[in-house]
Design an enzyme around this catalytic site. Structure first.
Site, PDB file in Angstrom:
ATOM      1  N   ARG A  90       0.840  -1.201   0.000  1.00 17.56           N
ATOM      2  CA  ARG A  90       0.000   0.000   0.000  1.00 17.56           C
ATOM      3  C   ARG A  90       0.874   1.250   0.000  1.00 17.56           C
ATOM      4  O   ARG A  90       0.574   2.232  -0.690  1.00 17.56           O
ATOM      5  CB  ARG A  90      -0.922  -0.008   1.211  1.00 17.56           C
ATOM      6  CG  ARG A  90      -1.761   1.257   1.313  1.00 17.56           C
ATOM      7  CD  ARG A  90      -2.675   1.239   2.518  1.00 17.56           C
ATOM      8  NE  ARG A  90      -3.453   2.464   2.585  1.00 17.56           N
ATOM      9  CZ  ARG A  90      -4.448   2.672   3.450  1.00 17.56           C
ATOM     10  NH1 ARG A  90      -4.777   1.741   4.315  1.00 17.56           N
ATOM     11  NH2 ARG A  90      -5.100   3.807   3.449  1.00 17.56           N
ATOM     12  N   ASN A 144     -10.640  -4.366  -1.614  1.00 18.32           N
ATOM     13  CA  ASN A 144     -10.497  -3.333  -2.637  1.00 18.32           C
ATOM     14  C   ASN A 144      -9.541  -3.743  -3.750  1.00 18.32           C
ATOM     15  O   ASN A 144      -8.620  -4.530  -3.511  1.00 18.32           O
ATOM     16  CB  ASN A 144      -9.993  -2.040  -1.994  1.00 18.32           C
ATOM     17  CG  ASN A 144     -11.094  -1.284  -1.291  1.00 18.32           C
ATOM     18  OD1 ASN A 144     -12.199  -1.170  -1.807  1.00 18.32           O
ATOM     19  ND2 ASN A 144     -10.801  -0.762  -0.108  1.00 18.32           N
ATOM     20  N   CYS A 164     -19.168  -1.985   0.399  1.00 17.45           N
ATOM     21  CA  CYS A 164     -18.332  -0.840   0.758  1.00 17.45           C
ATOM     22  C   CYS A 164     -19.025  -0.088   1.884  1.00 17.45           C
ATOM     23  O   CYS A 164     -20.252  -0.159   2.019  1.00 17.45           O
ATOM     24  CB  CYS A 164     -18.144   0.070  -0.456  1.00 17.45           C
ATOM     25  SG  CYS A 164     -17.114   1.527  -0.160  1.00 17.45           S
ATOM     26  N   HIS A 194     -16.418   3.549  -5.053  1.00 12.35           N
ATOM     27  CA  HIS A 194     -15.524   4.698  -4.862  1.00 12.35           C
ATOM     28  C   HIS A 194     -15.672   5.743  -5.972  1.00 12.35           C
ATOM     29  O   HIS A 194     -14.755   6.514  -6.234  1.00 12.35           O
ATOM     30  CB  HIS A 194     -14.064   4.247  -4.732  1.00 12.35           C
ATOM     31  CG  HIS A 194     -13.787   3.524  -3.458  1.00 12.35           C
ATOM     32  ND1 HIS A 194     -12.544   3.096  -3.086  1.00 12.35           N
ATOM     33  CD2 HIS A 194     -14.624   3.152  -2.446  1.00 12.35           C
ATOM     34  CE1 HIS A 194     -12.613   2.489  -1.901  1.00 12.35           C
ATOM     35  NE2 HIS A 194     -13.872   2.509  -1.510  1.00 12.35           N
ATOM     36  N   TYR A 244     -14.191  10.194  -2.371  1.00 12.46           N
ATOM     37  CA  TYR A 244     -13.243   9.774  -3.410  1.00 12.46           C
ATOM     38  C   TYR A 244     -13.316  10.665  -4.651  1.00 12.46           C
ATOM     39  O   TYR A 244     -12.386  10.683  -5.459  1.00 12.46           O
ATOM     40  CB  TYR A 244     -13.491   8.313  -3.804  1.00 12.46           C
ATOM     41  CG  TYR A 244     -13.059   7.343  -2.740  1.00 12.46           C
ATOM     42  CD1 TYR A 244     -11.740   6.894  -2.663  1.00 12.46           C
ATOM     43  CD2 TYR A 244     -13.958   6.896  -1.778  1.00 12.46           C
ATOM     44  CE1 TYR A 244     -11.338   6.016  -1.676  1.00 12.46           C
ATOM     45  CE2 TYR A 244     -13.559   6.013  -0.783  1.00 12.46           C
ATOM     46  CZ  TYR A 244     -12.252   5.580  -0.739  1.00 12.46           C
ATOM     47  OH  TYR A 244     -11.844   4.709   0.251  1.00 12.46           O
TER      48      TYR A 244
END
Length: 421
Positions: A90, A144, A164, A194, A244
């Site tokens: 990440r 995700n 989500c 998102h 987002y």
């Protein structure tokens, strides 16, 4: 009823356990299996999970195992919450795109594509093993990028629904602002995972009064501050975008902001170290307050509601999920995975009708859907050209020089997770 959580060693898991314990009448779990290859983390999380159940009087049995096949055997539903490569991957997703002047984020843009390429093959392998063990089990994907992963699962014929927490977060926030219960709030939530907008906030159900204009008029400043967007942008849109959308509506501003502070991955990694230390305390029998800063707010409530609906145990009649379009949004292919309100039952989700979508939102939704098509193709078949095409199609990249440079960086940073590289 048996539920299995793959990725059960996640620091998120106590949030899920707390929800299972509090909402046991909605979802009566007899056996809960936490599956994770990281034995030490799993031991810490499993110990706290058992203490939470005991303190709240839940009589269900909690099992921990690193054996996926044994863990999913006989499960009624399997929840997926994976992070292939962990926080280290990440950290890379959030940093190398910035070198090219593009947003670095773990679920969208170039970083989101990298996560999809690492994740889709692993999830499909897990799903095949679930199908062999129990073809009737539902797969609930919280991994995700949810839209791409769910589409991969559905395209392969699995009984899967994506989940989500953005919608349930808005539901709770709006209920608090309006002085009603969350059950009174029905969102007209439309888009992709998102990439969504609240185009209506109905009171009491799909046909109820639309409180969105009043929300914007009376609480627009607070909502805009949460989204980190100017108030006048919300007023001009007349809808409430998910947070987002800031990556799209304020791209350059976000890039500059991300370049001047530590990555979110670094912050989360430090939180995880603290949380795992807390989880090892034999006197701790509830989720610690620090967990709220980790993310995933209301994840447990959403998961319980969805699992209860799919397994015929109850749950809310309408829930926001990720599922096949099948004509719901006529400007998208039927096999696109959209995030909308749906009626959820044992046969799966059935999207509710969606009013005509403004071209301002429909255009971006169609653009990102095309990117997701190409991203899934790259995840399934590999190859530098497929990665380049997906990046070039993404509205957060969109220039061939950026796409070329990002492709090289993506492959270099993810080679150990890409069989074809």
């Amino acid at each position: 009823m048996k539920l299995t959580v793959v990725g059960g060693g996640s620091t998120y898991t106590p949030e899920l356990i707390d929800g299972f314990a509090r909402l046991r009448e909605t979802l009566p779990i007899e056996e809960l299996v936490l599956v994770d290859p990281a034995a030490e983390r799993l031991g810490l999380v499993g110990g706290l999970a058992r203490r939470i159940f005991a303190k709240q009087g839940h009589t269900g049995r909690i099992v921990t195992t690193s054996d996926l096949d044994a863990g999913v055997e006989g499960a009624d539903a399997v929840l997926l919450q994976l992070r292939i490569g962990g926080q280290a991957a990440r950290e890379q997703d959030e940093t190398w795109p910035l070198e090219c002047g593009c947003v670095g984020q773990e679920t969208t843009g170039a970083g989101g594509l990298a996560k999809a390429l690492r994740t889709v093959p692993v999830v499909l392998d897990i799903a095949e093993r679930v199908r062999r063990a129990n073809p009737d089990a539902w797969i609930i994907d919280f991994t995700n990028p949810v839209g791409i992963v769910t589409r991969a699962l559905l395209q392969a014929g699995h009984k899967a629904v994506g989940l989500c927490n953005v919608a349930i977060g808005f539901q709770r926030k709006f209920a608090n602002l309006l002085g009603v219960t969350p059950a009174d709030i029905h969102l007209e939530h439309v888009g992709l995972n998102h990439l969504t907008w609240e185009t209506g906030v109905r009171l009491g159900g799909p046909e109820g009064e639309n409180a969105l204009p009043a929300l914007l008029a009376e609480h627009g400043d607070a909502i805009a501050a949460d989204l980190r967007l100017p108030r006048d942008v919300l007023d001009r849109l007349g809808v409430i975008p998910s947070y987002y959308l800031r990556y799209y509506y304020a791209h350059d501003e976000v890039v500059e902001d991300l370049r001047t502070k530590p990555s979110r991955a670094a912050e989360v990694a430090e939180m995880e170290r603290q949380l795992l230390t807390m989880y090892g305390d034999p006197d701790l029998a509830e989720k610690p307050a620090l967990l709220a800063k980790r993310g995933g707010a209301y994840y447990s409530e959403a998961a319980v509601d969805l699992a209860a609906g799919l397994l015929g145990a109850g749950g809310s009649p309408y829930q926001v999920v990720n599922t096949l379009n099948r004509g719901t949004l006529p400007f998208l292919p039927d096999d696109a995975v959209i995030e909308v309100q749906a009626a959820v039952g044992p046969k799966g989700p059935t999207p509710l009708p969606v009013p005509a979508v403004d071209p301002l939102y429909a255009g971006l939704t169609a653009n990102v859907t095309a990117y997701e098509d190409l991203a899934l193709e790259a995840a399934l078949r590999g190859g530098r050209d497929r990665v380049f095409r997906a990046l070039l199609a993404h509205p957060l990249v969109g220039q061939y020089a950026y796409a070329d440079a990002l492709t090289d960086r993506l492959i270099a940073h993810n080679r150990e997770h890409l069989a074809w590289a």
